[in-house]
Motif scaffolding. Structure first.
Motif, PDB file in Angstrom:
ATOM      1  N   THR A 100      -5.132 -26.937  12.508  1.00  0.00           N
ATOM      2  CA  THR A 100      -6.521 -27.399  12.468  1.00  0.00           C
ATOM      3  C   THR A 100      -7.448 -26.286  12.956  1.00  0.00           C
ATOM      4  O   THR A 100      -8.467 -25.996  12.337  1.00  0.00           O
ATOM      5  CB  THR A 100      -6.710 -28.657  13.326  1.00  0.00           C
ATOM      6  N   TYR A 101      -7.056 -25.663  14.068  1.00  0.00           N
ATOM      7  CA  TYR A 101      -7.894 -24.588  14.588  1.00  0.00           C
ATOM      8  C   TYR A 101      -8.010 -23.451  13.564  1.00  0.00           C
ATOM      9  O   TYR A 101      -9.091 -22.915  13.333  1.00  0.00           O
ATOM     10  CB  TYR A 101      -7.338 -24.066  15.924  1.00  0.00           C
ATOM     11  N   ALA A 151      -7.803 -23.667  10.336  1.00  0.00           N
ATOM     12  CA  ALA A 151      -8.675 -24.085   9.239  1.00  0.00           C
ATOM     13  C   ALA A 151     -10.138 -24.033   9.662  1.00  0.00           C
ATOM     14  O   ALA A 151     -11.017 -23.683   8.860  1.00  0.00           O
ATOM     15  CB  ALA A 151      -8.301 -25.502   8.799  1.00  0.00           C
ATOM     16  N   VAL A 152     -10.398 -24.353  10.919  1.00  0.00           N
ATOM     17  CA  VAL A 152     -11.778 -24.296  11.429  1.00  0.00           C
ATOM     18  C   VAL A 152     -12.286 -22.854  11.402  1.00  0.00           C
ATOM     19  O   VAL A 152     -13.386 -22.576  10.931  1.00  0.00           O
ATOM     20  CB  VAL A 152     -11.843 -24.852  12.879  1.00  0.00           C
TER      21      VAL A 152
END
Lengths: 194, 190
Positions: free
Chosen positions: A30-31, A33-34
């Motif tokens: 997730t990080y 992708a952020v």
């Protein structure tokens, strides 16, 4: 055995054992992708690093409440102890890793110089699966952590400056963040003059 | 320190904080709500795809679309939401409805003051956050070669219904196989 470990380390272990946990891969991905999204939006590596730090700051402002409520770490007597608590309790509680804290003393600093410490993260969950491409080689990928520390400490009356000194993604052997105290902000209490 | 056999874990709240900040950041950076929601969905998609790929490398390929959906409802859901989907229904024509009675990210959501006064606002705010899990599901299915559209519906917080419409089933998957499941059957036994 747990009993022989330093107390803060144990406190961190206990705090981590109590919290609900998720697969670290989900968090790491997730990080990642952020960061990719931020890079796409701003198209500038420098800007992205700044933006990550800002996001971290906003997270830090909130995360401190969670920390104070759940970690049971008590009050720190000095900045040195603050460093230990961040490294051994906070990082353990939120990221599941233990971090080393090294206190730095400038060789010829004046006696009243503000204290500072370095956080040394050997086992950084943020950088799993990550490789910086050539055009992003200067990106401060872990700048979020700097922001979190800055935001969280500001909420407890310590204005600090944080900087990502080393990063495994830059070819260093560990991630290192410098945290130096700038100002102790004392809360102003006013009499209720009604 | 951690041996490779032990799965690495982080506190669930760490991810929550990241998501809260992400939603706020996207909302601030993009003028229209639809753009920021699209970006959030895209982030979810990329995470879902990679996570599903990594988790399923060691297992035999899914026989059909239903098999893949079941996997999403059980193991994938377990990893992302720390529980299984409460109910799975299908119309046997490529539409699956996944109901989760308590979506973690929606349960801990505290609606803004304006939203708190008005239930409808709270739901629309929750819908923004729901774009991330929508992306996760779509990404996971994409990793199995299934093209689908996923939409979320929040009727009563923190429950959420995800509607998966399969556009392109997995190669080799037949709709006949999907029809084998009884209508309204719960897809997630403990």
């Amino acid at each position: 055995m747990a009993a022989q470990r330093p107390p803060y380390q144990r406190l961190g272990d206990v705090a981590f054992s109590k919290v609900e946990k998720v697969n670290a891969e989900l968090f790491t991905l997730t990080y990642g992708a952020v960061v990719v999204q931020l890079l796409k939006d701003s198209e500038d590596v420098e800007q992205t690093s700044i933006q990550l730090e800002k996001m971290g700051y906003n997270i830090g402002v909130r995360i401190i409440d969670e920390f104070l409520a759940k970690a049971n770490a008590g009050t720190c007597t000095d900045f040195k102890e603050t460093g230990e608590v961040i490294a051994k309790v906070a990082f353990r509680m939120f990221l599941g890793v233990t971090v080393d804290c090294r206190h730095v003393v400038e060789p010829n600093a004046p006696a009243d110089a503000m204290p500072a410490f370095h956080l040394i993260i050997v086992d950084n969950p943020l950088v799993d699966f990550v490789e910086l491409p050539e055009h992003c080689s200067t990106l401060a990928y872990c700048n979020l952590l700097c922001g979190v520390v800055r935001g969280a400490l500001e909420m407890v009356g310590m204005r600090v400056e944080t900087k990502l000194l080393k990063d495994t993604l830059w070819g260093d052997e560990h991630t290192e963040i410098s945290v130096s105290l700038k100002e102790l902000v004392h809360e102003q209490y006013r009499d209720d003059d009604e | 320190m951690a041996s490779p056999a032990v799965q690495r874990e982080v506190a669930a709240t760490t991810l929550d904080f990241l998501l809260i900040e992400l939603v706020a950041q996207l909302a601030a950076a993009h003028s229209t709500a639809s753009t920021s929601q699209l970006k959030l969905e895209a982030i979810g998609f990329s995470v879902g795809q990679k996570l599903a790929e990594r988790q399923t490398t060691a297992r035999t390929p899914f026989a059909d679309t239903l098999d893949a959906i079941k996997y999403v409802c059980k193991e994938f859901w377990m990893d992302t939401f720390l529980k299984q989907v409460d109910n799975l229904r299908t119309n046997h024509r490529g539409v699956f409805v996944l109901t989760d009675n308590r979506v973690r990210w929606l349960a801990t959501l505290s609606p803004s003051a304006r939203a708190a006064r008005d239930g409808a606002h709270a739901r629309s705010e929750a819908l923004v956050f729901a774009h991330f899990p929508c992306g996760l599901i779509r990404g996971a299915l994409a990793a199995f070669g299934i093209e689908a559209s996923v939409s979320a519906e929040v009727s009563a917080l923190p429950a959420c219904q995800f509607t998966v419409k399969v556009v392109q089933p997995a190669a080799g998957a037949s709709t006949v196989a999907a029809a084998g499941v009884a209508h309204g059957r719960a897809g997630a036994p403990p």
